[in-house]
Write an enzyme that holds these catalytic residues in place. Structure first.
Site, PDB file in Angstrom:
ATOM      1  N   TYR A 156       1.415  -1.052   0.201  1.00 55.37           N
ATOM      2  CA  TYR A 156      -0.249   0.181  -0.006  1.00 55.37           C
ATOM      3  C   TYR A 156       1.011   1.517  -0.149  1.00 55.37           C
ATOM      4  O   TYR A 156       2.108   1.337   1.194  1.00 55.37           O
ATOM      5  CB  TYR A 156      -1.028  -0.038   1.056  1.00 55.37           C
ATOM      6  CG  TYR A 156      -1.988   1.280   1.616  1.00 55.37           C
ATOM      7  CD1 TYR A 156      -2.786   1.228   0.519  1.00 55.37           C
ATOM      8  CD2 TYR A 156      -1.694   1.980   2.471  1.00 55.37           C
ATOM      9  CE1 TYR A 156      -3.949   2.566   0.750  1.00 55.37           C
ATOM     10  CE2 TYR A 156      -2.391   3.175   2.520  1.00 55.37           C
ATOM     11  CZ  TYR A 156      -3.425   3.185   1.709  1.00 55.37           C
ATOM     12  OH  TYR A 156      -4.598   4.419   1.924  1.00 55.37           O
ATOM     13  N   ASP A 170       8.941   2.947   0.556  1.00 52.78           N
ATOM     14  CA  ASP A 170       7.709   3.377   1.470  1.00 52.78           C
ATOM     15  C   ASP A 170       8.136   3.059   2.546  1.00 52.78           C
ATOM     16  O   ASP A 170       8.249   1.636   2.657  1.00 52.78           O
ATOM     17  CB  ASP A 170       6.757   2.745   0.248  1.00 52.78           C
ATOM     18  CG  ASP A 170       5.270   3.723   0.973  1.00 52.78           C
ATOM     19  OD1 ASP A 170       5.836   4.198   2.155  1.00 52.78           O
ATOM     20  OD2 ASP A 170       4.461   3.919   0.582  1.00 52.78           O
ATOM     21  N   LYS A 196       3.862   8.881   9.247  1.00 53.16           N
ATOM     22  CA  LYS A 196       3.396   7.970  10.223  1.00 53.16           C
ATOM     23  C   LYS A 196       4.259   8.714  11.479  1.00 53.16           C
ATOM     24  O   LYS A 196       4.162  10.168  12.348  1.00 53.16           O
ATOM     25  CB  LYS A 196       3.266   6.599  10.372  1.00 53.16           C
ATOM     26  CG  LYS A 196       2.455   6.003   8.994  1.00 53.16           C
ATOM     27  CD  LYS A 196       1.431   4.962   9.395  1.00 53.16           C
ATOM     28  CE  LYS A 196       0.676   4.773   8.438  1.00 53.16           C
ATOM     29  NZ  LYS A 196       0.203   3.582   7.032  1.00 53.16           N
TER      30      LYS A 196
HETATM   31  C1  LIG Z   1      -0.607   4.521   6.292  1.00 54.86           C
HETATM   32  C2  LIG Z   1       0.720   4.415   4.465  1.00 54.86           C
HETATM   33  C3  LIG Z   1       0.474   5.196   4.008  1.00 54.86           C
HETATM   34  C4  LIG Z   1      -0.245   6.025   4.080  1.00 54.86           C
HETATM   35  O1  LIG Z   1       0.068   7.382   4.564  1.00 54.86           O
HETATM   36  P1  LIG Z   1      -1.354   7.901   4.748  1.00 54.86           P
HETATM   37  O2  LIG Z   1      -0.473   9.164   6.343  1.00 54.86           O
HETATM   38  O3  LIG Z   1      -2.441   7.202   5.667  1.00 54.86           O
HETATM   39  O4  LIG Z   1      -2.008   8.934   3.925  1.00 54.86           O
HETATM   40  C5  LIG Z   1       1.365   5.113   2.409  1.00 54.86           C
HETATM   41  N1  LIG Z   1       2.674   4.167   2.547  1.00 54.86           N
HETATM   42  C6  LIG Z   1       2.234   2.790   3.133  1.00 54.86           C
HETATM   43  C7  LIG Z   1       3.410   1.464   3.296  1.00 54.86           C
HETATM   44  C8  LIG Z   1       1.487   3.059   4.662  1.00 54.86           C
HETATM   45  O5  LIG Z   1       1.587   2.311   5.342  1.00 54.86           O
END
Ligand SMILES: *Cc1c(COP(=O)(O)O)cnc(C)c1O
Length: 436
Positions: free
Chosen positions: A150, A245, A273
């Site tokens: 994701y 990511d 995060k």
């Molecule tokens: C949470 C998450 C996102 C998106 O971040 P948001 O602040 O919710 O838009 C992107 N990549 C990864 C791996 C994530 O866990």
């Protein structure tokens, strides 16, 4: 949790019904609605350390922890104080501040692959902008991503996305133009051959490979030995960028993220995060030549009214400083191992097949019998029994434990969790598993 006055407990069912009249689905982010696990969603009133207090006035040990930002649990004193101090001096200027430079320097020091970075308000925004930077730099359009990873809800990467999209059964979202989805090539995680084939089929068209170096959004899954190295080699050869990511893994699996654990240097990194200390802040950064494509240095436009917001920057800086001074990683890993071992024992005692995968302070209990084999891709993760997870989740909630309300997610342990909370949750787990 300390409390001075006792508020009236809300009826969660009524509150949810009321919420649905003004908010889509009653929530501001889909997975909060408990579609995947059933029942009435929890509304939260407050949090302190490892605990949250629901609008029902019940206390819960929290293993969801806002999906990852809260390394020290809720309302850690130093982080609250830093955000309060900042906001008291003006909550936003839409102009540069010295505090942003300080945080950027700390991020660069932690992740040496980052030479230049840009802050945004959400991980989605950061990932979207990293894709733009990669496309602008390589002058190519396609992006390879892995099934079950994701990268936020941006159009072109919301294809075979894990997390909430999987849970809701809409890995390919409505409203994404076919032409945009067609700029994404999806391959299975841990499959270098598939990556090679994707490059062969799309000769000189791949701008970047996006990957969660340790995926957490199909549940916690590990890269095979050599997989990330293979991606590094292939992308280099094909003149495509490697984008890690690390929105979850950054400052989580190690202070310097998965890339320092694996010793691999991506071209770009996406963070979120943890770096906001629980406030909205994310970032993308990496090679100077690539990041220089972004305005005002270069022709790729990306901006944000609240980007680098003073309160978020202060909270994020306090978070990073605490991670440095308290170095909680070893302790958090021990707590998580202790919990996962206890959970394995409880599953055996209850006769429930459970495959638990963990690293550092994150873990996923997959409700599936893999005969001891690791789950290493989306197809494997999809074999887990989401209904069994839902029943387990409900039993745990009843027992005073709040887990991520979906099977294909990572659960988190914070530095505020102690043996007391873990033993409480293990006792609840044994009972819950026996009731399945
Ligand atoms: C949470 C998450 C996102 C998106 O971040 P948001 O602040 O919710 O838009 C992107 N990549 C990864 C791996 C994530 O866990």
């Amino acid at each position: 949790m300390a409390r001075v006055t006792k508020e009236k407990p809300a009826n969660l069912k009524k509150l949810f019904a009321r919420a649905r009249k003004s908010l889509v689905g009653g929530v501001n982010s889909p997975v909060r609605a408990f579609k995947s696990v059933g029942g009435t969603p929890l509304f939260v009133r407050s949090g302190s350390g490892a605990w949250i207090r629901g609008a029902d006035e019940k206390l819960y040990v929290d293993f969801c922890l806002s999906w990852g930002p809260l390394m020290f649990g809720h309302a850690r004193r130093e982080i609250v104080a830093a955000a309060q101090r900042a906001i008291a001096h003006g909550s936003t200027f839409g102009a540069a501040t010295e505090a942003e430079v300080v945080l950027a320097e700390k991020i660069k020091e932690a992740l040496p692959s980052i030479e230049l970075l840009r802050m945004t308000s959400s991980g989605t925004e950061a990932g979207m902008s990293a894709a733009r930077a990669a496309r602008a730099f390589t002058k190519k359009d396609l992006i390879i991503k892995f099934a079950g990873c994701y990268h936020g809800h941006m159009d072109s990467l919301l294809v075979a996305a894990g997390s909430g999209a999987t849970t809701l059964g809409i890995p390919d979202s409505a409203g994404v133009p076919k032409a945009v989805a067609a700029t994404t090539v999806v391959v299975p995680f841990n499959d270098l051959k598939a990556v090679e084939n994707a490059f062969k089929k799309n000769k000189n068209r791949i701008a970047a490979v996006f990957v969660e170096p340790i995926p957490a959004n199909m549940g916690v899954v590990f890269p095979h030995d050599g997989f990330l190295e293979g991606l590094r080699k292939i992308t280099k050869r094909e003149k495509a960028l490697l984008v890690f990511d690390e929105v979850i893994t950054g400052f989580r699996v190690a202070y310097g993220g998965a890339q320092t654990l694996n010793g691999i240097k991506p071209d770009l990194t996406v963070l979120g995060k943890i770096i906001g200390g629980g406030l909205p802040l994310a970032a993308y950064g990496g090679r100077k030549d690539v990041m220089s494509m972004i305005a005002p240095e270069g022709p790729a436009y990306q901006a944000g009214t609240l980007s680098g917001n003073p309160a978020a920057v202060a909270a994020g800086t306090a978070m990073l400083d605490l991670l440095k001074s308290e170095n909680p990683y070893r302790r958090m890993e021990q707590l998580t191992e202790y919990y996962c071992e206890g959970l394995r024992g409880a599953a055996i005692a209850a006769g429930v097949p459970l495959r638990i995968q963990s690293i550092g302070s994150m873990f996923t209990p997959f409700f599936v019998d893999t005969c001891g084999e690791p789950i290493c891709d989306y197809a494997g993760a999809m074999k887990a029994d989401k209904k069994a997870y839902g029943r387990y989740f409900q039993a745990m909630l009843k027992g005073g434990v709040y887990l991520p309300p979906a099977q294909w997610e990572a659960a988190f342990v914070s530095f505020a969790h102690t043996d007391r909370e873990l033993d409480f949750a293990l006792a609840a787990s044994l009972k819950a598993l026996k009731s399945l």
